[in-house]
Motif scaffolding. Structure first.
Motif, PDB file in Angstrom:
ATOM      1  N   MET A  11     -14.518  -6.992   0.833  1.00 53.72           N
ATOM      2  CA  MET A  11     -14.348  -8.428   0.812  1.00 53.72           C
ATOM      3  C   MET A  11     -14.528  -8.981  -0.603  1.00 53.72           C
ATOM      4  SD  MET A  11     -13.549 -10.608   2.928  1.00 53.72           S
ATOM      5  CE  MET A  11     -13.588 -12.265   3.374  1.00 53.72           C
ATOM      6  N   ARG A  12     -15.535  -8.465  -1.300  1.00 48.89           N
ATOM      7  CA  ARG A  12     -15.767  -8.933  -2.673  1.00 48.89           C
ATOM      8  C   ARG A  12     -14.597  -8.544  -3.578  1.00 48.89           C
ATOM      9  NH1 ARG A  12     -22.095  -7.645  -3.891  1.00 48.89           N
ATOM     10  NH2 ARG A  12     -22.912  -8.971  -2.239  1.00 48.89           N
ATOM     11  N   LEU A  13     -14.045  -7.370  -3.323  1.00 42.54           N
ATOM     12  CA  LEU A  13     -12.923  -6.907  -4.136  1.00 42.54           C
ATOM     13  C   LEU A  13     -11.699  -7.804  -3.929  1.00 42.54           C
ATOM     14  CD1 LEU A  13     -12.120  -4.749  -6.127  1.00 42.54           C
ATOM     15  CD2 LEU A  13     -11.424  -3.312  -4.225  1.00 42.54           C
ATOM     16  N   ARG A  14     -11.443  -8.237  -2.709  1.00 42.16           N
ATOM     17  CA  ARG A  14     -10.332  -9.138  -2.436  1.00 42.16           C
ATOM     18  C   ARG A  14     -10.556 -10.491  -3.127  1.00 42.16           C
ATOM     19  NH1 ARG A  14      -8.836  -8.417   3.919  1.00 42.16           N
ATOM     20  NH2 ARG A  14      -8.040  -6.299   3.733  1.00 42.16           N
ATOM     21  N   ALA A  15     -11.760 -11.009  -3.038  1.00 35.57           N
ATOM     22  CA  ALA A  15     -12.086 -12.290  -3.672  1.00 35.57           C
ATOM     23  C   ALA A  15     -11.917 -12.187  -5.190  1.00 35.57           C
ATOM     24  CB  ALA A  15     -13.502 -12.723  -3.317  1.00 35.57           C
ATOM     25  N   ALA A  16     -12.371 -11.075  -5.780  1.00 41.49           N
ATOM     26  CA  ALA A  16     -12.227 -10.875  -7.230  1.00 41.49           C
ATOM     27  C   ALA A  16     -10.744 -10.769  -7.595  1.00 41.49           C
ATOM     28  CB  ALA A  16     -12.985  -9.634  -7.670  1.00 41.49           C
ATOM     29  N   GLY A  17      -9.965 -10.080  -6.789  1.00 47.25           N
ATOM     30  CA  GLY A  17      -8.531  -9.959  -7.035  1.00 47.25           C
ATOM     31  C   GLY A  17      -7.825 -11.302  -6.943  1.00 47.25           C
ATOM     32  N   LEU A  18      -8.209 -12.119  -5.962  1.00 44.69           N
ATOM     33  CA  LEU A  18      -7.634 -13.451  -5.802  1.00 44.69           C
ATOM     34  C   LEU A  18      -7.987 -14.334  -6.999  1.00 44.69           C
ATOM     35  CD1 LEU A  18      -6.010 -15.351  -4.030  1.00 44.69           C
ATOM     36  CD2 LEU A  18      -8.162 -16.010  -2.929  1.00 44.69           C
ATOM     37  N   ILE A  19      -9.232 -14.280  -7.431  1.00 45.12           N
ATOM     38  CA  ILE A  19      -9.656 -15.057  -8.601  1.00 45.12           C
ATOM     39  C   ILE A  19      -8.881 -14.613  -9.834  1.00 45.12           C
ATOM     40  CG2 ILE A  19     -11.583 -15.466 -10.188  1.00 45.12           C
ATOM     41  CD1 ILE A  19     -13.406 -15.431  -7.691  1.00 45.12           C
ATOM     42  N   PHE A  20      -8.697 -13.312  -9.991  1.00 47.11           N
ATOM     43  CA  PHE A  20      -7.939 -12.791 -11.129  1.00 47.11           C
ATOM     44  C   PHE A  20      -6.494 -13.292 -11.097  1.00 47.11           C
ATOM     45  CE2 PHE A  20      -5.159  -9.504 -12.925  1.00 47.11           C
ATOM     46  CZ  PHE A  20      -5.609  -9.512 -14.242  1.00 47.11           C
ATOM     47  N   LEU A  21      -5.836 -13.217  -9.933  1.00 43.45           N
ATOM     48  CA  LEU A  21      -4.449 -13.670  -9.815  1.00 43.45           C
ATOM     49  C   LEU A  21      -4.307 -15.168 -10.103  1.00 43.45           C
ATOM     50  CD1 LEU A  21      -3.158 -11.674  -6.720  1.00 43.45           C
ATOM     51  CD2 LEU A  21      -2.518 -11.371  -9.109  1.00 43.45           C
ATOM     52  N   VAL A  22      -5.229 -15.964  -9.584  1.00 49.36           N
ATOM     53  CA  VAL A  22      -5.186 -17.413  -9.834  1.00 49.36           C
ATOM     54  C   VAL A  22      -5.392 -17.696 -11.323  1.00 49.36           C
ATOM     55  CG1 VAL A  22      -6.400 -19.581  -9.403  1.00 49.36           C
ATOM     56  CG2 VAL A  22      -5.834 -18.079  -7.505  1.00 49.36           C
ATOM     57  N   THR A  23      -6.292 -16.980 -11.969  1.00 46.53           N
ATOM     58  CA  THR A  23      -6.535 -17.155 -13.405  1.00 46.53           C
ATOM     59  C   THR A  23      -5.301 -16.794 -14.221  1.00 46.53           C
ATOM     60  OG1 THR A  23      -8.875 -16.664 -13.071  1.00 46.53           O
ATOM     61  CG2 THR A  23      -8.032 -16.514 -15.320  1.00 46.53           C
ATOM     62  N   VAL A  24      -4.663 -15.677 -13.911  1.00 42.97           N
ATOM     63  CA  VAL A  24      -3.453 -15.259 -14.626  1.00 42.97           C
ATOM     64  C   VAL A  24      -2.337 -16.284 -14.422  1.00 42.97           C
ATOM     65  CG1 VAL A  24      -1.623 -13.522 -14.678  1.00 42.97           C
ATOM     66  CG2 VAL A  24      -4.022 -12.812 -14.649  1.00 42.97           C
ATOM     67  N   LEU A  25      -2.152 -16.757 -13.205  1.00 46.99           N
ATOM     68  CA  LEU A  25      -1.137 -17.761 -12.923  1.00 46.99           C
ATOM     69  C   LEU A  25      -1.418 -19.048 -13.703  1.00 46.99           C
ATOM     70  CD1 LEU A  25       1.391 -18.544 -11.346  1.00 46.99           C
ATOM     71  CD2 LEU A  25      -0.116 -19.342  -9.515  1.00 46.99           C
ATOM     72  N   GLY A  26      -2.673 -19.463 -13.748  1.00 49.19           N
ATOM     73  CA  GLY A  26      -3.050 -20.650 -14.523  1.00 49.19           C
ATOM     74  C   GLY A  26      -2.750 -20.486 -16.004  1.00 49.19           C
ATOM     75  N   LEU A  27      -3.032 -19.305 -16.552  1.00 55.14           N
ATOM     76  CA  LEU A  27      -2.739 -19.046 -17.968  1.00 55.14           C
ATOM     77  C   LEU A  27      -1.237 -19.056 -18.241  1.00 55.14           C
ATOM     78  CD1 LEU A  27      -5.352 -16.249 -18.732  1.00 55.14           C
ATOM     79  CD2 LEU A  27      -5.340 -18.585 -19.618  1.00 55.14           C
ATOM     80  N   ILE A  28      -0.460 -18.488 -17.350  1.00 58.81           N
ATOM     81  CA  ILE A  28       1.003 -18.479 -17.528  1.00 58.81           C
ATOM     82  C   ILE A  28       1.552 -19.894 -17.487  1.00 58.81           C
ATOM     83  CG2 ILE A  28       3.184 -17.793 -16.440  1.00 58.81           C
ATOM     84  CD1 ILE A  28       1.767 -15.165 -15.644  1.00 58.81           C
ATOM     85  N   LEU A  29       1.127 -20.691 -16.512  1.00 58.74           N
ATOM     86  CA  LEU A  29       1.597 -22.075 -16.433  1.00 58.74           C
ATOM     87  C   LEU A  29       1.152 -22.886 -17.645  1.00 58.74           C
ATOM     88  CD1 LEU A  29       1.101 -22.810 -12.638  1.00 58.74           C
ATOM     89  CD2 LEU A  29       3.239 -22.389 -13.862  1.00 58.74           C
ATOM     90  N   GLY A  30      -0.051 -22.670 -18.125  1.00 63.00           N
ATOM     91  CA  GLY A  30      -0.522 -23.344 -19.335  1.00 63.00           C
ATOM     92  C   GLY A  30       0.286 -22.955 -20.554  1.00 63.00           C
TER      93      GLY A  30
END
Length: 167
Positions: free
Chosen positions: A1-20
Protein backbone atom coordinates in the motif's frame (compact mmCIF):
# COMPACT_ATOMS: atom_id res chain seq x y z
CA UNK A 1 0.00 0.00 0.00
CA UNK A 2 2.81 2.40 0.85
CA UNK A 3 4.53 1.57 -2.42
CA UNK A 4 1.38 2.43 -4.40
CA UNK A 5 0.98 5.73 -2.52
CA UNK A 6 4.66 6.59 -3.16
CA UNK A 7 4.24 5.73 -6.85
CA UNK A 8 1.12 7.90 -7.10
CA UNK A 9 2.89 10.81 -5.41
CA UNK A 10 5.83 10.39 -7.79
CA UNK A 11 3.56 10.36 -10.88
CA UNK A 12 1.64 13.45 -9.72
CA UNK A 13 4.93 15.27 -9.04
CA UNK A 14 6.33 14.41 -12.49
CA UNK A 15 3.08 15.49 -14.17
CA UNK A 16 3.16 18.78 -12.23
CA UNK A 17 6.76 19.43 -13.31
CA UNK A 18 5.94 18.71 -16.96
CA UNK A 19 2.93 21.04 -16.93
CA UNK A 20 5.00 23.74 -15.20
CA UNK A 21 7.72 23.38 -17.83
CA UNK A 22 5.16 23.74 -20.66
CA UNK A 23 3.69 26.84 -18.99
CA UNK A 24 7.18 28.35 -18.62
CA UNK A 25 7.93 27.80 -22.32
CA UNK A 26 4.69 29.60 -23.26
CA UNK A 27 5.62 32.52 -20.98
CA UNK A 28 9.08 32.78 -22.58
CA UNK A 29 7.49 32.76 -26.06
CA UNK A 30 5.04 35.50 -25.04
CA UNK A 31 7.80 37.72 -23.64
CA UNK A 32 10.04 37.23 -26.68
CA UNK A 33 7.09 38.07 -28.96
CA UNK A 34 6.68 41.37 -27.07
CA UNK A 35 10.35 42.24 -27.55
CA UNK A 36 10.29 41.28 -31.24
CA UNK A 37 7.09 43.28 -31.77
CA UNK A 38 8.56 46.30 -30.00
CA UNK A 39 11.90 46.38 -31.81
CA UNK A 40 10.93 45.92 -35.46
CA UNK A 41 11.24 49.61 -36.34
CA UNK A 42 14.75 50.98 -35.77
CA UNK A 43 13.99 54.46 -37.05
CA UNK A 44 12.11 57.15 -35.18
CA UNK A 45 8.40 57.06 -35.95
CA UNK A 46 5.94 59.98 -35.85
CA UNK A 47 3.72 60.37 -32.80
CA UNK A 48 0.60 59.97 -34.96
CA UNK A 49 -0.01 57.20 -37.48
CA UNK A 50 -3.03 56.23 -39.52
CA UNK A 51 -3.15 52.80 -41.22
CA UNK A 52 -5.96 50.82 -42.81
CA UNK A 53 -6.41 49.00 -39.48
CA UNK A 54 -6.28 51.84 -36.95
CA UNK A 55 -5.30 55.38 -36.00
CA UNK A 56 -2.96 55.87 -33.04
CA UNK A 57 -1.63 58.96 -31.30
CA UNK A 58 1.02 59.23 -28.53
CA UNK A 59 1.67 62.49 -26.70
CA UNK A 60 2.80 63.94 -23.38
CA UNK A 61 1.50 67.04 -21.65
CA UNK A 62 4.85 68.75 -21.02
CA UNK A 63 6.92 70.90 -23.37
CA UNK A 64 10.19 70.49 -21.42
CA UNK A 65 11.11 67.52 -19.28
CA UNK A 66 13.52 67.47 -16.36
CA UNK A 67 14.83 64.77 -14.04
CA UNK A 68 12.34 64.08 -11.26
CA UNK A 69 9.51 65.75 -13.14
CA UNK A 70 6.19 63.99 -13.61
CA UNK A 71 4.42 64.06 -16.97
CA UNK A 72 1.31 62.40 -18.32
CA UNK A 73 1.51 60.29 -21.49
CA UNK A 74 -1.67 59.72 -23.47
CA UNK A 75 -2.19 56.88 -25.95
CA UNK A 76 -5.28 57.28 -28.14
CA UNK A 77 -6.32 54.73 -30.73
CA UNK A 78 -9.33 54.04 -32.93
CA UNK A 79 -9.91 50.78 -34.81
CA UNK A 80 -10.97 51.00 -38.45
CA UNK A 81 -11.38 47.22 -38.84
CA UNK A 82 -11.87 44.25 -36.52
CA UNK A 83 -8.59 43.38 -34.77
CA UNK A 84 -7.99 39.86 -33.39
CA UNK A 85 -6.32 39.56 -29.98
CA UNK A 86 -4.97 43.12 -29.99
CA UNK A 87 -1.95 43.93 -27.88
CA UNK A 88 -0.23 47.20 -26.96
CA UNK A 89 3.45 46.97 -26.03
CA UNK A 90 5.60 49.93 -25.12
CA UNK A 91 7.75 52.08 -22.94
CA UNK A 92 7.01 55.59 -21.69
CA UNK A 93 9.57 58.19 -20.60
CA UNK A 94 12.59 55.87 -20.66
CA UNK A 95 15.92 57.69 -20.24
CA UNK A 96 18.38 54.80 -20.62
CA UNK A 97 20.47 54.36 -23.77
CA UNK A 98 18.88 51.00 -24.58
CA UNK A 99 15.11 50.84 -24.51
CA UNK A 100 13.00 47.71 -24.11
CA UNK A 101 9.28 47.28 -23.41
CA UNK A 102 8.09 47.99 -19.88
CA UNK A 103 4.40 47.25 -20.35
CA UNK A 104 2.26 44.89 -22.38
CA UNK A 105 -1.53 45.01 -22.44
CA UNK A 106 -3.73 42.37 -24.02
CA UNK A 107 -6.85 44.16 -25.27
CA UNK A 108 -8.62 41.12 -26.72
CA UNK A 109 -10.92 41.42 -29.72
CA UNK A 110 -11.51 45.00 -30.91
CA UNK A 111 -14.42 45.76 -33.21
CA UNK A 112 -14.25 48.32 -36.03
CA UNK A 113 -15.27 51.78 -34.82
CA UNK A 114 -14.05 51.21 -31.26
CA UNK A 115 -11.75 53.82 -29.74
CA UNK A 116 -9.83 54.04 -26.48
CA UNK A 117 -7.62 56.50 -24.62
CA UNK A 118 -5.09 55.59 -21.94
CA UNK A 119 -3.39 58.25 -19.78
CA UNK A 120 -0.50 57.34 -17.48
CA UNK A 121 1.64 59.45 -15.14
CA UNK A 122 5.38 58.87 -15.56
CA UNK A 123 8.18 60.32 -13.44
CA UNK A 124 11.40 61.00 -15.33
CA UNK A 125 13.92 58.98 -13.31
CA UNK A 126 17.31 59.87 -14.76
CA UNK A 127 19.21 61.42 -17.62
CA UNK A 128 21.53 58.72 -18.99
CA UNK A 129 20.78 59.45 -22.66
CA UNK A 130 19.61 63.07 -22.49
CA UNK A 131 16.24 62.06 -23.93
CA UNK A 132 12.94 60.70 -22.65
CA UNK A 133 11.94 58.03 -25.18
CA UNK A 134 8.42 56.69 -25.50
CA UNK A 135 7.38 54.05 -28.04
CA UNK A 136 4.08 52.24 -28.38
CA UNK A 137 3.33 49.39 -30.78
CA UNK A 138 -0.08 47.87 -31.53
CA UNK A 139 -0.32 44.38 -33.01
CA UNK A 140 -2.76 41.58 -33.65
CA UNK A 141 -2.38 37.81 -33.45
CA UNK A 142 -1.24 36.28 -36.72
CA UNK A 143 -0.93 32.61 -35.67
CA UNK A 144 -2.87 31.71 -32.49
CA UNK A 145 -1.63 28.13 -32.00
CA UNK A 146 -0.69 27.24 -28.44
CA UNK A 147 2.11 24.88 -29.41
CA UNK A 148 4.01 27.33 -31.61
CA UNK A 149 5.74 30.58 -30.86
CA UNK A 150 3.31 33.49 -30.65
CA UNK A 151 3.41 35.41 -33.91
CA UNK A 152 2.02 38.92 -34.13
CA UNK A 153 1.50 41.30 -37.02
CA UNK A 154 2.51 44.86 -36.13
CA UNK A 155 -0.25 47.28 -37.10
CA UNK A 156 1.33 50.56 -35.98
CA UNK A 157 4.31 51.99 -34.08
CA UNK A 158 4.47 55.55 -32.73
CA UNK A 159 7.22 57.42 -30.86
CA UNK A 160 7.40 60.49 -28.66
CA UNK A 161 10.95 61.66 -27.92
CA UNK A 162 11.72 64.68 -25.74
CA UNK A 163 15.04 66.18 -24.80
CA UNK A 164 15.61 66.35 -21.05
CA UNK A 165 16.48 69.86 -19.89
CA UNK A 166 19.45 69.91 -17.48
CA UNK A 167 18.61 71.30 -14.07
Amino acid sequence: MRLRAAGLIFLVTVLGLILGFIWQIEEINRISADVIQFGKQNTVQPNFLETEALSIFLTDNTEQLGVGQETFYTISCAAKKDIKQAKIVGVLGETKKTVSPTFSWNLGEIKAGTSATFTMPIKIAGNESGFAVSRVTVSEMAKPRWWSKEKREVLATVDDINQIVPQ
